[in-house]
Design a protein around this motif. Structure first.
Motif, mmCIF file in Angstrom:
data_model
loop_
_atom_site.group_PDB
_atom_site.id
_atom_site.type_symbol
_atom_site.label_atom_id
_atom_site.label_comp_id
_atom_site.label_asym_id
_atom_site.label_seq_id
_atom_site.Cartn_x
_atom_site.Cartn_y
_atom_site.Cartn_z
ATOM 1 N N GLY A 35 0.815 -1.527 -0.137
ATOM 2 C CA GLY A 35 -0.055 -0.135 -0.077
ATOM 3 C C GLY A 35 0.897 1.265 0.017
ATOM 4 N N TRP A 36 0.410 2.317 -0.450
ATOM 5 C CA TRP A 36 0.982 3.745 -0.604
ATOM 6 C C TRP A 36 -0.025 4.422 0.472
ATOM 7 N N PHE A 37 0.639 5.081 1.498
ATOM 8 C CA PHE A 37 0.143 6.058 2.362
ATOM 9 C C PHE A 37 0.931 7.427 2.378
ATOM 10 N N ARG A 38 0.117 8.156 2.770
ATOM 11 C CA ARG A 38 0.512 9.565 2.791
ATOM 12 C C ARG A 38 0.135 10.366 4.242
ATOM 13 N N GLN A 39 1.111 11.374 4.529
ATOM 14 C CA GLN A 39 1.110 12.058 5.866
ATOM 15 C C GLN A 39 1.267 13.702 5.564
ATOM 16 N N ALA A 40 0.222 14.311 5.365
ATOM 17 C CA ALA A 40 0.580 15.751 5.486
ATOM 18 C C ALA A 40 0.766 16.287 6.600
ATOM 19 N N PRO A 41 1.343 17.665 6.604
ATOM 20 C CA PRO A 41 1.810 18.305 7.805
ATOM 21 C C PRO A 41 0.727 18.429 8.926
ATOM 22 N N GLY A 42 0.591 17.949 10.258
ATOM 23 C CA GLY A 42 -0.219 18.226 11.072
ATOM 24 C C GLY A 42 -1.379 17.320 10.901
ATOM 25 N N LYS A 43 -1.414 16.234 9.779
ATOM 26 C CA LYS A 43 -2.570 15.309 9.851
ATOM 27 C C LYS A 43 -2.374 14.010 10.115
ATOM 28 N N ASP A 44 -3.147 13.106 10.107
ATOM 29 C CA ASP A 44 -2.767 11.623 10.202
ATOM 30 C C ASP A 44 -2.205 10.992 8.955
ATOM 31 N N ARG A 45 -1.741 9.643 9.222
ATOM 32 C CA ARG A 45 -1.260 9.200 7.964
ATOM 33 C C ARG A 45 -2.590 8.381 7.412
ATOM 34 N N SER A 104 -10.905 -1.869 0.743
ATOM 35 C CA SER A 104 -11.461 -0.439 1.398
ATOM 36 C C SER A 104 -11.007 -0.614 2.963
ATOM 37 N N GLY A 105 -10.607 0.487 3.476
ATOM 38 C CA GLY A 105 -10.083 0.348 4.864
ATOM 39 C C GLY A 105 -8.812 -0.219 5.054
ATOM 40 N N PHE A 106 -7.897 -0.514 4.131
ATOM 41 C CA PHE A 106 -6.727 -1.143 4.153
ATOM 42 C C PHE A 106 -5.796 -0.340 4.975
ATOM 43 N N TYR A 107 -4.787 -1.141 5.770
ATOM 44 C CA TYR A 107 -3.921 -0.488 6.760
ATOM 45 C C TYR A 107 -2.701 -1.086 6.754
ATOM 46 N N GLY A 108 -1.546 -0.416 7.055
ATOM 47 C CA GLY A 108 -0.121 -0.873 6.833
ATOM 48 C C GLY A 108 0.214 -1.878 8.108
ATOM 49 N N MET A 109 1.177 -2.794 7.754
ATOM 50 C CA MET A 109 1.305 -3.558 8.821
ATOM 51 C C MET A 109 2.948 -4.054 8.689
ATOM 52 N N THR A 110 3.718 -4.121 9.610
ATOM 53 C CA THR A 110 5.057 -4.645 9.682
ATOM 54 C C THR A 110 6.119 -4.188 9.070
ATOM 55 N N TYR A 111 6.012 -3.966 7.792
ATOM 56 C CA TYR A 111 7.052 -3.181 6.991
ATOM 57 C C TYR A 111 6.577 -1.923 6.482
ATOM 58 N N TRP A 112 7.460 -0.884 6.805
ATOM 59 C CA TRP A 112 7.416 0.450 6.065
ATOM 60 C C TRP A 112 8.445 0.974 5.797
ATOM 61 N N GLY A 113 8.468 1.797 4.589
ATOM 62 C CA GLY A 113 9.635 2.413 4.278
ATOM 63 C C GLY A 113 9.461 3.966 4.950
ATOM 64 N N LYS A 114 10.631 4.476 4.630
ATOM 65 C CA LYS A 114 11.045 5.865 5.334
ATOM 66 C C LYS A 114 10.245 7.343 4.808
ATOM 67 N N GLY A 115 9.560 6.937 3.628
ATOM 68 C CA GLY A 115 8.901 7.987 3.038
ATOM 69 C C GLY A 115 9.786 8.852 1.834
ATOM 70 N N THR A 116 8.907 9.671 1.157
ATOM 71 C CA THR A 116 9.385 10.436 0.154
ATOM 72 C C THR A 116 8.294 11.611 0.155
ATOM 73 N N LEU A 117 9.124 12.944 0.204
ATOM 74 C CA LEU A 117 8.272 14.079 0.226
ATOM 75 C C LEU A 117 7.924 14.428 -1.146
ATOM 76 N N VAL A 118 6.421 14.807 -1.310
ATOM 77 C CA VAL A 118 5.848 15.191 -2.615
ATOM 78 C C VAL A 118 5.408 16.710 -2.134
ATOM 79 N N THR A 119 5.610 17.389 -2.773
ATOM 80 C CA THR A 119 5.149 18.792 -2.627
ATOM 81 C C THR A 119 4.626 19.472 -3.860
ATOM 82 N N VAL A 120 3.365 19.925 -3.908
ATOM 83 C CA VAL A 120 2.653 20.415 -4.856
ATOM 84 C C VAL A 120 2.362 21.751 -4.835
ATOM 85 N N SER A 121 3.015 22.705 -5.476
ATOM 86 C CA SER A 121 3.110 23.950 -5.201
ATOM 87 C C SER A 121 3.494 24.885 -6.553
ATOM 88 N N SER A 122 2.838 25.987 -6.626
ATOM 89 C CA SER A 122 3.251 26.964 -7.811
ATOM 90 C C SER A 122 4.253 27.913 -7.379
#
Length: 122
Positions: A35-45, A104-122
């Motif tokens: 699965g792919w997950f995302r966490q925005a600043p100040g929000k849950d993953r 639907s409702g999938f969740y992460g378990m056991t193994y996670w990566g460290k993440g990569t930042l995506v910024t969408v801005s003009s």
């Protein structure tokens, strides 16, 4: 050693595209849906998309349907997330992880990566 490593994040303008990669080692992609997950600043993953391990069936949350495409290349031990028509609200750190079931409702378990930042801005 089981490991997941994300790459492909960066700065992109609204409407642009990025492709994220999640490379698995230790055979992790052979046994688990991913699965792919995302966490925005100040929000849950939150889950974004997942792909099953056997038939490659995808699942997408409503906010990314029609814009994001998940795929896997088992020969390269890689799961991809193609992101098109990016919006500022897509800005987040994106993680890949093993999941129990891709549905639907999938969740992460056991193994996670460290993440990569995506910024969408003009």
């Amino acid at each position: 050693q089981v490991q997941l490593v994300e790459s492909g994040g960066g700065l992109v303008q609204p409407g642009g595209s990025l492709r994220l990669s999640c490379v698995g080692s230790g055979g992790v992609l052979d046994y688990y849906p991913i699965g792919w997950f995302r966490q925005a600043p100040g929000k849950d993953r939150d889950g974004v998309s997942c792909i099953s391990g056997n038939d490659g069936s995808p699942y997408y949350v409503d906010s990314v349907k029609g814009r994001f495409t998940i795929s896997r290349d088992n020969a390269k031990n890689t799961v991809y997330l193609q992101m098109n028509d990016l919006k500022p609200e897509d800005t987040a750190v994106y993680y890949c992880a093993t999941v129990w079931k891709c549905e639907s409702g999938f969740y992460g378990m056991t193994y996670w990566g460290k993440g990569t930042l995506v910024t969408v801005s003009s």
